[in-house]
Design an enzyme around this catalytic site. Structure first.
Site, PDB file in Angstrom:
ATOM      1  N   ASN A   1       2.189  -7.203  11.446  1.00  0.00           N
ATOM      2  CA  ASN A   1       3.420  -7.510  10.714  1.00  0.00           C
ATOM      3  C   ASN A   1       4.247  -6.234  10.661  1.00  0.00           C
ATOM      4  O   ASN A   1       3.955  -5.327   9.893  1.00  0.00           O
ATOM      5  CB  ASN A   1       3.078  -8.001   9.302  1.00  0.00           C
ATOM      6  CG  ASN A   1       4.326  -8.221   8.455  1.00  0.00           C
ATOM      7  OD1 ASN A   1       5.420  -8.382   8.976  1.00  0.00           O
ATOM      8  ND2 ASN A   1       4.153  -8.228   7.140  1.00  0.00           N
TER       9      ASN A   1
ATOM     10  N   LYS B   1       7.217  -5.746   9.627  1.00  0.00           N
ATOM     11  CA  LYS B   1       8.115  -5.681   8.480  1.00  0.00           C
ATOM     12  C   LYS B   1       9.523  -5.271   8.945  1.00  0.00           C
ATOM     13  O   LYS B   1       9.936  -5.652  10.042  1.00  0.00           O
ATOM     14  CB  LYS B   1       7.542  -4.766   7.402  1.00  0.00           C
ATOM     15  CG  LYS B   1       6.108  -5.163   7.016  1.00  0.00           C
ATOM     16  CD  LYS B   1       5.583  -4.473   5.811  1.00  0.00           C
ATOM     17  CE  LYS B   1       4.172  -4.960   5.505  1.00  0.00           C
ATOM     18  NZ  LYS B   1       3.638  -4.389   4.257  1.00  0.00           N
TER      19      LYS B   1
ATOM     20  N   HIS C   1       4.640 -14.186   2.628  1.00  0.00           N
ATOM     21  CA  HIS C   1       4.147 -12.822   2.429  1.00  0.00           C
ATOM     22  C   HIS C   1       4.499 -12.361   1.018  1.00  0.00           C
ATOM     23  O   HIS C   1       5.524 -12.738   0.454  1.00  0.00           O
ATOM     24  CB  HIS C   1       4.762 -11.890   3.471  1.00  0.00           C
ATOM     25  CG  HIS C   1       4.130 -10.535   3.506  1.00  0.00           C
ATOM     26  ND1 HIS C   1       4.463  -9.535   2.617  1.00  0.00           N
ATOM     27  CD2 HIS C   1       3.164 -10.027   4.308  1.00  0.00           C
ATOM     28  CE1 HIS C   1       3.733  -8.458   2.878  1.00  0.00           C
ATOM     29  NE2 HIS C   1       2.946  -8.732   3.905  1.00  0.00           N
TER      30      HIS C   1
ATOM     31  N   GLU D   1       5.673  -9.711  -0.120  1.00  0.00           N
ATOM     32  CA  GLU D   1       6.979  -9.064  -0.261  1.00  0.00           C
ATOM     33  C   GLU D   1       8.100 -10.088  -0.323  1.00  0.00           C
ATOM     34  O   GLU D   1       9.104  -9.880  -1.025  1.00  0.00           O
ATOM     35  CB  GLU D   1       7.179  -8.079   0.895  1.00  0.00           C
ATOM     36  CG  GLU D   1       6.265  -6.868   0.767  1.00  0.00           C
ATOM     37  CD  GLU D   1       6.033  -6.140   2.082  1.00  0.00           C
ATOM     38  OE1 GLU D   1       5.232  -5.185   2.069  1.00  0.00           O
ATOM     39  OE2 GLU D   1       6.634  -6.511   3.113  1.00  0.00           O
TER      40      GLU D   1
ATOM     41  N   GLU E   1      -4.115 -11.631   1.265  1.00  0.00           N
ATOM     42  CA  GLU E   1      -3.546 -10.295   1.102  1.00  0.00           C
ATOM     43  C   GLU E   1      -3.490  -9.945  -0.383  1.00  0.00           C
ATOM     44  O   GLU E   1      -2.568 -10.347  -1.088  1.00  0.00           O
ATOM     45  CB  GLU E   1      -2.164 -10.207   1.738  1.00  0.00           C
ATOM     46  CG  GLU E   1      -1.218 -11.381   1.454  1.00  0.00           C
ATOM     47  CD  GLU E   1       0.238 -11.018   1.663  1.00  0.00           C
ATOM     48  OE1 GLU E   1       0.513 -10.082   2.412  1.00  0.00           O
ATOM     49  OE2 GLU E   1       1.084 -11.671   1.036  1.00  0.00           O
TER      50      GLU E   1
ATOM     51  N   GLY F   1       0.229  -1.649   1.382  1.00  0.00           N
ATOM     52  CA  GLY F   1       1.072  -0.466   1.420  1.00  0.00           C
ATOM     53  C   GLY F   1       0.730   0.561   0.365  1.00  0.00           C
ATOM     54  O   GLY F   1       1.485   1.516   0.156  1.00  0.00           O
TER      55      GLY F   1
ATOM     56  N   SER G   1      -4.167  -3.588   3.933  1.00  0.00           N
ATOM     57  CA  SER G   1      -4.407  -2.226   4.421  1.00  0.00           C
ATOM     58  C   SER G   1      -5.641  -2.116   5.307  1.00  0.00           C
ATOM     59  O   SER G   1      -6.400  -1.153   5.214  1.00  0.00           O
ATOM     60  CB  SER G   1      -4.502  -1.244   3.244  1.00  0.00           C
ATOM     61  OG  SER G   1      -3.280  -1.189   2.537  1.00  0.00           O
TER      62      SER G   1
END
Length: 255
Positions: free
Chosen positions: A13, A15, A98, A100, A170, A176, A216
């Protein structure tokens, strides 16, 4: 992983990273670094890089995915991209839900479901993301929350369409941040995801479902995470932007 029952998939991904020019360069490195993998390899790029990515990956082992999709096929939705637009480009995969997108762009479990259905109807393979925050983990509600997210995301998805769904666990607190769930923690939640899918669709369908870990994963911890029976691959963030690091994860998944 249990490759006798299901496919291992490593998906990068990217991003909001890489211009089309930079995308072409990184794909060139990936094509050299990732050859004859023992798993499916996907790169999910920004919308602006998708045409370049589709073209650059032709004839290689790399598959291309998008990072989001709208739930309507067309209409007055300024700035959005529909599933038919993606398939017309030659895109195969799309990430939905996701953390985010949920955190910064008001995605809900219900819109995740609508996007999932739209993507599947257009012929895309869908990576559905689920996971808990640090506070929710500390409150001991991880399994209940993830079960709810999975159930809502899959509402209206047929058993046949489920064959084109991957679920990525996730943990939001490990995205991150440099923090990673232990292999046992990842296994526990991925197994819970498989259980709820079994309740909804039956055990054979659950056994055939690819469940990724997406918090991660990197070259140093991939082998341990992927050694767990219910961790069938990874949704890779930062490490997917470095050809050598991504190739190391793919190699671990291919063993």
């Amino acid at each position: 992983m249990n490759k006798q029952l299901r496919k291992a998939v490593i998906a990068g991904n990217w991003k909001m990273n890489k211009t089309p020019t930079e995308t072409a360069g990184l794909i060139g490195q990936l094509k050299s670094a990732v050859q004859n993998p023992g798993c499916e390899v996907v790169i999910c790029t920004p919308f602006t890089s998708l045409p370049c990515a589709v073209d650059a990956t032709k004839g290689s082992c790399l598959h291309v995915g998008a990072e989001n999709v709208h739930f309507e096929a067309s209409g007055a939705f300024t700035g959005e991209i529909s599933a038919p637009m993606l398939t017309d480009l030659g895109v195969e995969y799309v990430i939905v839900g996701h953390s985010e997108r949920r955190q910064y762009f008001a995605e809900t479990d219900q819109t995740v479901n609508k996007r999932t259905l739209a993507a599947l109807a257009a012929g895309l393979k869908v990576i559905v993301c689920v996971g808990e925050s640090l506070g929710q983990r500390e409150e001991g509600v991880t399994e209940e929350l993830v079960r709810l997210q999975v159930k809502i995301a899959l509402q209206g998805v047929t058993a046949e369409a489920l064959k084109n769904v991957i679920i990525a666990y996730e943990p939001v607190w490990a995205i991150g941040t440099g923090r990673t769930a232990t292999a046992d923690q990842a296994q526990e939640v991925c197994a819970a995801i498989r259980r709820v899918v079994g309740e909804l669709y039956g055990q054979p369908a659950a056994d055939g479902l690819t469940v990724q870990y997406g918090g991660s994963m990197n070259a140093g911890n991939a082998a341990e995470l992927l050694s767990k029976p219910d961790v069938d691959g990874g949704l890779i963030g930062g490490a997917s932007l470095k050809a050598d690091a991504f190739a190391a994860i793919v190699e671990a998944a291919g063993r």
